[in-house]
Structures are given as C-alpha cells and as structure tokens.
Design an enzyme around this catalytic site. Structure first.
Site, PDB file in Angstrom:
ATOM      1  N   SER A 131       0.824  -1.214   0.000  1.00  0.00           N
ATOM      2  CA  SER A 131       0.000   0.000   0.000  1.00  0.00           C
ATOM      3  C   SER A 131       0.853   1.257   0.000  1.00  0.00           C
ATOM      4  CB  SER A 131      -0.874  -0.038   1.252  1.00  0.00           C
ATOM      5  OG  SER A 131      -1.378   1.233   1.539  1.00  0.00           O
ATOM      6  N   TYR A 155      -2.163  -0.217  10.203  1.00  0.00           N
ATOM      7  CA  TYR A 155      -2.352  -0.864   8.894  1.00  0.00           C
ATOM      8  C   TYR A 155      -1.092  -0.721   8.046  1.00  0.00           C
ATOM      9  CZ  TYR A 155      -3.787  -1.104   3.975  1.00  0.00           C
ATOM     10  OH  TYR A 155      -3.848  -1.381   2.631  1.00  0.00           O
TER      11      TYR A 155
HETATM   12  N1  LIG Z   1      -8.536  -0.497  -2.118  1.00  0.00           N
HETATM   13  C1  LIG Z   1      -7.461   0.279  -2.010  1.00  0.00           C
HETATM   14  O1  LIG Z   1      -7.514   1.477  -2.297  1.00  0.00           O
HETATM   15  C2  LIG Z   1      -6.145  -0.298  -1.560  1.00  0.00           C
HETATM   16  C3  LIG Z   1      -5.020   0.554  -1.494  1.00  0.00           C
HETATM   17  C4  LIG Z   1      -3.805   0.021  -1.080  1.00  0.00           C
HETATM   18  C5  LIG Z   1      -3.696  -1.313  -0.764  1.00  0.00           C
HETATM   19  N2  LIG Z   1      -4.787  -2.115  -0.825  1.00  0.00           N
HETATM   20  C6  LIG Z   1      -4.647  -3.522  -0.481  1.00  0.00           C
HETATM   21  O2  LIG Z   1      -5.204  -4.296  -1.529  1.00  0.00           O
HETATM   22  C7  LIG Z   1      -5.785  -5.473  -0.993  1.00  0.00           C
HETATM   23  C8  LIG Z   1      -7.242  -5.586  -1.427  1.00  0.00           C
HETATM   24  O3  LIG Z   1      -7.957  -4.451  -0.977  1.00  0.00           O
HETATM   25  P1  LIG Z   1      -9.510  -4.300  -1.263  1.00  0.00           P
HETATM   26  O4  LIG Z   1      -9.805  -2.855  -1.289  1.00  0.00           O
HETATM   27  O5  LIG Z   1      -9.891  -5.175  -2.388  1.00  0.00           O
HETATM   28  O6  LIG Z   1     -10.084  -4.883   0.111  1.00  0.00           O
HETATM   29  P2  LIG Z   1     -11.282  -5.907   0.390  1.00  0.00           P
HETATM   30  O7  LIG Z   1     -11.549  -5.826   1.855  1.00  0.00           O
HETATM   31  O8  LIG Z   1     -12.414  -5.643  -0.540  1.00  0.00           O
HETATM   32  O9  LIG Z   1     -10.635  -7.305   0.028  1.00  0.00           O
HETATM   33  C9  LIG Z   1      -9.871  -8.041   0.946  1.00  0.00           C
HETATM   34  C10 LIG Z   1     -10.433  -9.446   0.980  1.00  0.00           C
HETATM   35  O10 LIG Z   1      -9.636 -10.200   1.908  1.00  0.00           O
HETATM   36  C11 LIG Z   1     -10.498 -11.041   2.645  1.00  0.00           C
HETATM   37  N3  LIG Z   1      -9.888 -11.343   3.938  1.00  0.00           N
HETATM   38  C12 LIG Z   1      -9.715 -10.497   4.981  1.00  0.00           C
HETATM   39  N4  LIG Z   1      -9.197 -11.173   6.014  1.00  0.00           N
HETATM   40  C13 LIG Z   1      -9.012 -12.459   5.607  1.00  0.00           C
HETATM   41  C14 LIG Z   1      -8.544 -13.636   6.238  1.00  0.00           C
HETATM   42  N5  LIG Z   1      -8.145 -13.615   7.516  1.00  0.00           N
HETATM   43  N6  LIG Z   1      -8.507 -14.783   5.523  1.00  0.00           N
HETATM   44  C15 LIG Z   1      -8.933 -14.825   4.240  1.00  0.00           C
HETATM   45  N7  LIG Z   1      -9.414 -13.738   3.586  1.00  0.00           N
HETATM   46  C16 LIG Z   1      -9.453 -12.579   4.273  1.00  0.00           C
HETATM   47  C17 LIG Z   1     -11.778 -10.234   2.822  1.00  0.00           C
HETATM   48  O11 LIG Z   1     -12.910 -11.058   3.102  1.00  0.00           O
HETATM   49  C18 LIG Z   1     -11.881  -9.516   1.485  1.00  0.00           C
HETATM   50  O12 LIG Z   1     -12.707 -10.224   0.579  1.00  0.00           O
HETATM   51  C19 LIG Z   1      -5.589  -5.405   0.507  1.00  0.00           C
HETATM   52  O13 LIG Z   1      -4.409  -6.114   0.826  1.00  0.00           O
HETATM   53  C20 LIG Z   1      -5.390  -3.932   0.767  1.00  0.00           C
HETATM   54  O14 LIG Z   1      -4.638  -3.716   1.931  1.00  0.00           O
HETATM   55  C21 LIG Z   1      -6.019  -1.639  -1.218  1.00  0.00           C
END
Ligand SMILES: NC(=O)c1ccc[n+]([C@@H]2O[C@H](COP(=O)([O-])OP(=O)(O)OC[C@H]3O[C@@H](n4cnc5c(N)ncnc54)[C@H](O)[C@@H]3O)[C@@H](O)[C@H]2O)c1
Length: 325
Positions: A131, A155
């Site tokens: 991130s 985070y």
């Molecule tokens: N959306 C953004 O702007 C953004 C920015 C930077 C980084 N990220 C990173 O990208 C990734 C995806 O983000 P997103 O926005 O799609 O989030 P999201 O919450 O929609 O997706 C994450 C998924 O991981 C699953 N999850 C959480 N804990 C879990 C566990 N213990 N075991 C199995 N599955 C688990 C959740 O059920 C969810 O479906 C994450 O790692 C997030 O930190 C996202």
C-alpha cells in the site's frame, strides 16, 4: 494449464482480478481463498464473485489465512501452483487504529503462513498487495519506491512488515517476491468504507457526507482495471527476485475536486459536514510510476471522470443490494 492461488478474491480488487484472468485466458485455473471477513457485508462479496463462481476453472476455499497452517493449506491445495497472488488483508487505515492486533494477525501472520506454504510447496512466484500508506508522512513527492518509509497507522506498518517478510523468504528460499504498492484504488465493487463509494451512496440518498479536513488533502486515485493490469504483469515478471513497485496514476486529486466530480456525475449537490482530519490519514499521496512502467510496462489509462462514471453505473445497477446493507 497455469494455476494461481489468489487470496482475498471475494473482495474489491481480488474479484476484479479473477474476472479479468478468467476472461483473458481459458488456460488459467484459480484457487481463491477468502473468509468473508466481516469488515463489510458478505452479501457484497457474494455479489463480487457471482458471475464467475460457477466457472469450472474457479475453485473457492472459505478459509482464514491467519489461522490456516501451511500444512493444512497443503491438504486443501494438492495440485502444483505457479504463483500466489496475496491480496487478502484487513484493509482500512482508520479502523486499524481501533484494533491494531487484528491487523497484525491477518496481515502479518497471514502473510507469513502463505510464505511458509509457498516455501513448502515450491511456489516460486509471490505477488503481494502492499500500500502507498507505507510512505506515511514522507513529503518528498512524487514518492519513489526507495523513499524513506514513515508509516503513521497500524495498517501501514503491517504492509511494511509484509514487504520485509517477502525479502526474508526471497533471500532464504529464492522465492520471487513482488510487492505492489497500490494507490487509492476505485472502480466497480469498490469497498463501501472508501470515500468514493461512501460519498456516492450518501449523495444519491440525499444524505450528508462527512469531509475530514478542509478538502485540501489529496489522493492519487487509480482505477481498478489499471491495477489489475499491473498485478497480472507482476505475476508474469521473471527478471529479478525481489521488487517493490508503485501502482498509482501519477496524479494527485484534492478531496474538494473529487467531490465536485461526483456532484457532476450524479447531478446532485453534496451536503458536506466537515470534521477534523483523522489520526492515521496522510495529507497527500502521489506516486512516481516510472519503475512500474519500466519493469511491468504498466500504463494506467483511466481518467477520473470516466472511472467515476463506471463506479456510478455499477452502483446504480446493484443499488437495491448496496442500499439495504
Ligand atoms: N482499495 C485500495 O484502495 C487499496 C489501497 C492500497 C492497498 N490495498 C490492499 O489491496 C488489498 C485488497 O484491498 P480491497 O480494497 O480489495 O479490500 P477488500 O476488503 O475488498 O478485500 C480483501 C479481501 O480479503 C479477505 N480477507 C480479509 N481477512 C481475511 C482472512 N483472515 N482470511 C482470508 N481472507 C481474508 C476479505 O474477506 C476480502 O474479501 C488489501 O491487501 C489492501 O490492503 C487496497
């Protein structure tokens, strides 16, 4: 046939990635691991996977990555695996300040479990969703990958830990580890806690929106299809063994301008309630993407207004589900 394990595949970015992979190539099989974490409703995650969950090249394992040992996981996934695309995490900066231990457990212990699984199963390609928040309060913009990291949320620190764990497993076991630092991702299926989704939902309903600060904070918004292209390129990348790569848009947009663009697209005026800036939030994000261009031929294409329109179309299409949860 190639076989990828995708964690977090029922979430926003993961489901967009899986859909694209399955559409692009009939020769790819996906095993998705997700536990429908309660951070936001499972109904939304079911909606995310609805159109591909019966695809014969798709297998879903409802498992918690933080409590499933590598040995147990090997029992569930017996076929050889070409790459792990590790996207699952507890996401969200502000909630991490309220429950930092849960973030450690999922984002650090969960990542360690998957790296151990990769090592035991001889999986040599590991792509990690990091991130932009790891840069924190560093104000040398645009951020390059070798900038000093100054995270200011639990985070962000877990994402930095994930990048470091990857380095350890690369050095000890030769696993190729590519960490992708995503910059504020938006588009269809965006998480309901993120600004664009929250604002559009409230504006459409005629409810007020909460603006933290005076609207001058800014974000490098990146459309999900562009991120997906970057993830796929990183999964195919074989040149070096350990890389950290920004996936952003190289353009920082103020919160005030974002709200104006949303008003134009929805044709409605936002009712703004201003609150103080939140602890853990950084003032500005802005990516230098020259490394992604060089190594991954990454080339983000989506303009903000067109991307917002795509989110808005998705929101309207699924409004009955999204408005009731
Ligand atoms: N959306 C953004 O702007 C953004 C920015 C930077 C980084 N990220 C990173 O990208 C990734 C995806 O983000 P997103 O926005 O799609 O989030 P999201 O919450 O929609 O997706 C994450 C998924 O991981 C699953 N999850 C959480 N804990 C879990 C566990 N213990 N075991 C199995 N599955 C688990 C959740 O059920 C969810 O479906 C994450 O790692 C997030 O930190 C996202």
């Amino acid at each position: 046939m190639k076989h990828y394990v995708v964690t977090g595949g029922a979430g926003f970015i993961g489901s967009n990635l899986i859909r694209t992979l399955l559409q692009l190539n009939a020769g790819i099989k996906i095993t998705c691991i997700d536990n429908f974490d309660t951070f936001y409703p499972a109904e939304i995650k079911q909606l995310n996977i609805r159109d591909f969950k019966t695809n014969p090249n798709f297998q879903f394992l409802e498992l918690d990555i933080s409590t499933t040992s590598p040995e147990k996981l090997s029992g569930y996934i017996v076929e050889p695996v070409d790459a792990i695309i590790h996207i699952a995490a507890k996401a969200g900066v502000r909630p991490s300040t309220l429950n930092p231990m849960a973030y450690q457990q999922v984002n650090v212990v969960g990542t360690q479990n998957l790296l151990d699984f990769a090592q035991k199963k001889n999986i040599n390609q590991f792509v990690f969703a990091s991130s932009s928040s790891v840069y924190g309060v560093n104000d040398h913009y645009p951020w390059k990958e070798d900038e000093q990291l100054m995270p200011i949320s639990p985070y962000a620190s877990t994402k930095q830990a994930g990048e470091m764990l990857g380095h350890v497993y690369h050095k000890l076991y030769g696993i190729r580890f590519i960490a992708l630092r995503f910059f504020t991702v938006y588009g269809p299926a965006q998480r309901p806690d993120l600004a664009i989704h929250k604002f559009i939902k409230a504006i459409v309903a005629g409810d007020p929106i909460t603006m933290y600060g005076d609207g001058s904070t800014s974000r490098d918004y990146t459309f999900v299809d562009d991120i997906v292209q970057g993830i796929i390129a990183a999964t195919d990348y074989k040149e070096t063994g350990y890389e950290i790569i920004n996936l952003g848009n190289n353009y920082s947009i103020s919160l005030n301008d974002l709200i104006k663009a949303i008003e134009d697209i929805t044709g409605k005026k936002a009712i703004i309630q201003q609150m103080p800036e939140q602890a853990g939030d950084v003032r500005k994000t802005f990516a230098d993407i020259s490394k992604a261009k060089r190594l991954l031929h990454y080339n983000p294409k989506m303009q903000l207004r067109e991307g917002l329109q795509k989110f808005y179309d998705w929101f309207l299409e699924n409004k009955s589900i999204l408005s009731n949860i």
